[in-house]
Design a protein around this motif. Structure first.
Motif, PDB file in Angstrom:
ATOM      1  N   ASP A 424      98.729 -24.146 103.339  1.00  0.00           N
ATOM      2  CA  ASP A 424      99.384 -25.320 102.346  1.00  0.00           C
ATOM      3  C   ASP A 424      98.389 -26.069 101.521  1.00  0.00           C
ATOM      4  OD1 ASP A 424      98.315 -26.977 104.276  1.00  0.00           O
ATOM      5  OD2 ASP A 424     100.250 -27.988 104.796  1.00  0.00           O
ATOM      6  N   GLY A 425      97.228 -25.837 101.583  1.00  0.00           N
ATOM      7  CA  GLY A 425      96.088 -26.334 100.989  1.00  0.00           C
ATOM      8  C   GLY A 425      95.576 -27.539 101.767  1.00  0.00           C
ATOM      9  N   SER A 426      95.996 -27.989 102.770  1.00  0.00           N
ATOM     10  CA  SER A 426      95.407 -29.237 103.599  1.00  0.00           C
ATOM     11  C   SER A 426      94.274 -28.539 104.271  1.00  0.00           C
ATOM     12  CB  SER A 426      96.448 -29.429 104.540  1.00  0.00           C
ATOM     13  OG  SER A 426      96.783 -28.371 105.628  1.00  0.00           O
ATOM     14  N   LEU A 427      93.446 -29.643 104.980  1.00  0.00           N
ATOM     15  CA  LEU A 427      92.204 -29.339 105.531  1.00  0.00           C
ATOM     16  C   LEU A 427      92.301 -29.118 107.050  1.00  0.00           C
ATOM     17  CD1 LEU A 427      89.899 -31.304 103.683  1.00  0.00           C
ATOM     18  CD2 LEU A 427      90.552 -28.910 103.037  1.00  0.00           C
ATOM     19  N   ASP A 428      91.531 -28.451 107.695  1.00  0.00           N
ATOM     20  CA  ASP A 428      91.522 -28.086 109.208  1.00  0.00           C
ATOM     21  C   ASP A 428      91.459 -29.393 110.022  1.00  0.00           C
ATOM     22  OD1 ASP A 428      92.157 -26.554 111.423  1.00  0.00           O
ATOM     23  OD2 ASP A 428      89.970 -25.878 111.544  1.00  0.00           O
TER      24      ASP A 428
END
Length: 581
Positions: A424-428
């Motif tokens: 979804d384009g969020s970071l890990d």
């Protein structure tokens, strides 16, 4: 035979046995022996002479016998028998991404497929999709892989082609009578892949025949295609670690007076040469591969030829007819970044994730290279295949970096992470942990099959995150092996510019990602570029010059590459970016 030759032979045996359906244990034994031999620190021939080869772990009695035969005779009947029993086209099928020996054997057994052409026909006819263990998706991927291989042909990566070209050039320069010699063609222009080697030599006419005779008898020669008084062509090979590079190589012999014009012509590109010939005609001259007729009679170098055409000298990397002629006419060519300008690198891995060297070993290697700073960017948590770090391990690594920085002199280690961009384009990692890093490299490592729209939105969203410093290997391509994922790169670059993010030029020779054309686009948008080796070993740190090649082809100056700055300047800029995030 060298240890690399022996390692290649053992690796080939392992693959051939797998293609014949031998048990996995036997196949793995040969692959393991290949790795062992390639990594020996002691000369394999000395081990054989001293009868100590059997003491090397993993090298049993049968392997000792085969390796000894290879080393002493240069041949191995067992390998030759295996080769004769396997259709050579099966090796071509192994070039497809995700296709191993078991799949190749299954295709051959079930459908008689022994070439890429037959596999393509079977895929298009729906025959492969019907096979047990394959299916429509596998058939589609195979067909896409075949089409990709058709487009790249018999090209090799720049680093491999350059190694072979340099070896041939070094030998040629020792030939009696050689005055000057130069690599030309796409190797001199530093293209990411090459399909042949062009070498130009100057000598007295009386020496030409002897030079050609020596050329076709070089130890690298596999086949002589043609031999003449001014041009000879060969197929040459070179072992590089556990792989081989095979390329056509052409040698052209000219007089020393003709040498500058010949080097200019055979460097190319075709489009650049056409523009030069047009300028020559406009000035009443005629330019061909040997002379500028109607103009000056001789030239000391290429710069003198350009001057005769009212141009300043154009660096070989820019000779692609993408505006260099116009810039050279106005004396507005950029002063290109050089390897010596790079003062540190950021995208590097240690044994904490999937690297092969410890933090301390990577630091020592950086110092040996003369770097002022080193960024450690191990993988984030979700990339389990690369042993991604948990938050607890991240903090432990931070402490280790703090401790090492207190001991080091002349080298600063920055705390970074290669953080996965999720679907979804969020970071890990969460924002709290991200805030603790000096910098963050955001990269895509999974879900390559997303639609172009979804993949573009995913990356653009990640670039909007305040913690992201730079985008890693933007397209995910692997040269000659895998196309990049579907992505609207223009939109990605626009997002990077809008959010003030850097873009990485990944210097791994199988990536060279960003491609030079998009480097030029990023430059136009004012995006800072950063050259990183994506190092997974101490040797990997030294790969950054390949990224400099890309930067030069993309018209970058020293000021436009972030890691040409000093450690103090980098520290200040990274702190500034965090303060405004």
């Amino acid at each position: 035979m060298t240890k690399d030759d022996i390692a290649n032979a053992l690796d080939e045996i392992g693959t051939l046995l797998a293609l014949k359906g031998e048990n996995d244990f036997k196949c793995r034994a040969y692959h393991a022996a290949s790795r062992t031999i390639s990594q020996l620190e002691e000369d394999v021939n000395k081990l054989i002479a001293a009868k100590r080869l059997g003491s090397v772990r993993g090298i049993g009695e049968a392997l000792v016998e085969k390796i000894t035969t290879l080393a002493t005779t240069g041949k191995l009947p067992y390998l030759e028998e295996l080769r004769a029993s396997i259709p050579p086209g099966l090796f071509d099928i192994l070039r497809l991404p995700g296709v191993g020996p078991k799949k190749v054997k299954a295709l051959h057994d079930a459908l008689g497929i022994d070439s890429l052409a037959k596999l393509k026909t079977a895929c298009e006819a729906g025959e492969v999709a019907k096979l047990k263990g394959f299916g429509e998706k596998t058939a589609e991927k195979m067909l896409a892989g075949i089409n990709f291989l058709d487009t790249v042909g018999n090209r090799v990566r720049f680093d491999k082609g350059f190694a072979l070209g340099e070896q041939l050039l070094d030998r040629i320069r020792t030939f009696p009578g050689v005055i000057r010699a130069e690599l030309c063609g796409s190797l001199r222009r530093r293209r990411d892949t090459v399909k042949d080697i062009d070498i130009v030599v100057s000598t007295e006419p009386a020496n030409a025949a002897a030079i050609m005779e020596a050329f076709v008898k070089l130890p690298e020669v596999m086949q002589v295609i043609g031999q003449g008084p001014t041009k000879s062509s060969i197929v040459a090979e070179l072992s590089l670690g556990q792989s081989k590079v095979v390329l056509n190589a052409d040698l052209r012999v000219v007089t020393d007076e003709q040498f500058p014009v010949a080097v200019l012509h055979f460097t190319g590109s075709k489009e650049h040469n056409i523009r030069l010939r047009q300028r020559a005609i406009e000035r009443g001259y005629s330019l061909n591969e040997y002379a500028l007729t109607g103009g000056p009679k001789s030239f000391a170098d290429e710069a003198a030829i350009y001057k005769a055409l009212d141009l300043v000298w154009v660096p070989p990397e820019l000779r692609e007819d993408t505006g260099e002629i116009e810039a050279a006419e106005k004396n507005e060519l950029p002063e290109l970044v050089e390897v010596k300008d790079i003062r540190g690198v950021f995208h590097n891995h240690t044994t904490e994730s999937d690297g092969t060297a410890t933090l301390e070993e990577m630091a020592a290697a950086a110092q040996e290279l003369g770097l002022e700073y080193l960024g450690i960017a191990d993988h984030s948590l979700s990339l389990t295949i690369a042993n991604g770090l948990s938050p607890t391990r991240v903090k432990r690594q931070w402490a280790a970096i703090d401790t090492l920085n207190k001991k080091l002199k002349g080298l600063t280690i920055f705390k970074g992470s290669e953080v996965d961009i999720l679907e979804d384009g969020s970071l890990d990692f969460n924002d709290e942990l991200l805030a603790g890093f000096d910098y963050v490299v955001a990269s895509v490592h999974t879900l390559f099959a997303l639609s172009e729209e979804a993949q573009t939105a995913r990356v653009c969203k990640a670039l909007s995150h305040p913690a992201v410093t730079m985008l890693g290997h933007a397209t995910g391509r692997l040269l000659l092996r895998r196309e990049g994922y579907k992505l609207d790169l223009d939109k990605v670059l626009e997002a990077a510019a809008a959010h003030g993010k850097m873009i990485e030029i990944n210097a791994q020779p199988d990536r060279l990602d960003l491609d030079w054309k998009y480097v030029k686009r990023a430059k136009a948008l004012g995006i800072p570029l950063v050259i990183n080796p994506d190092a997974h070993s101490t040797d990997g740190l030294a790969l950054y010059p390949y990224g400099v090649n890309v930067a030069r082809r993309g018209w970058l100056t020293k000021a436009e590459v972030f890691n040409t700055r000093s450690a103090a300047e980098v520290t200040k800029e990274l702190v500034r970016r965090k303060s405004v995030s």
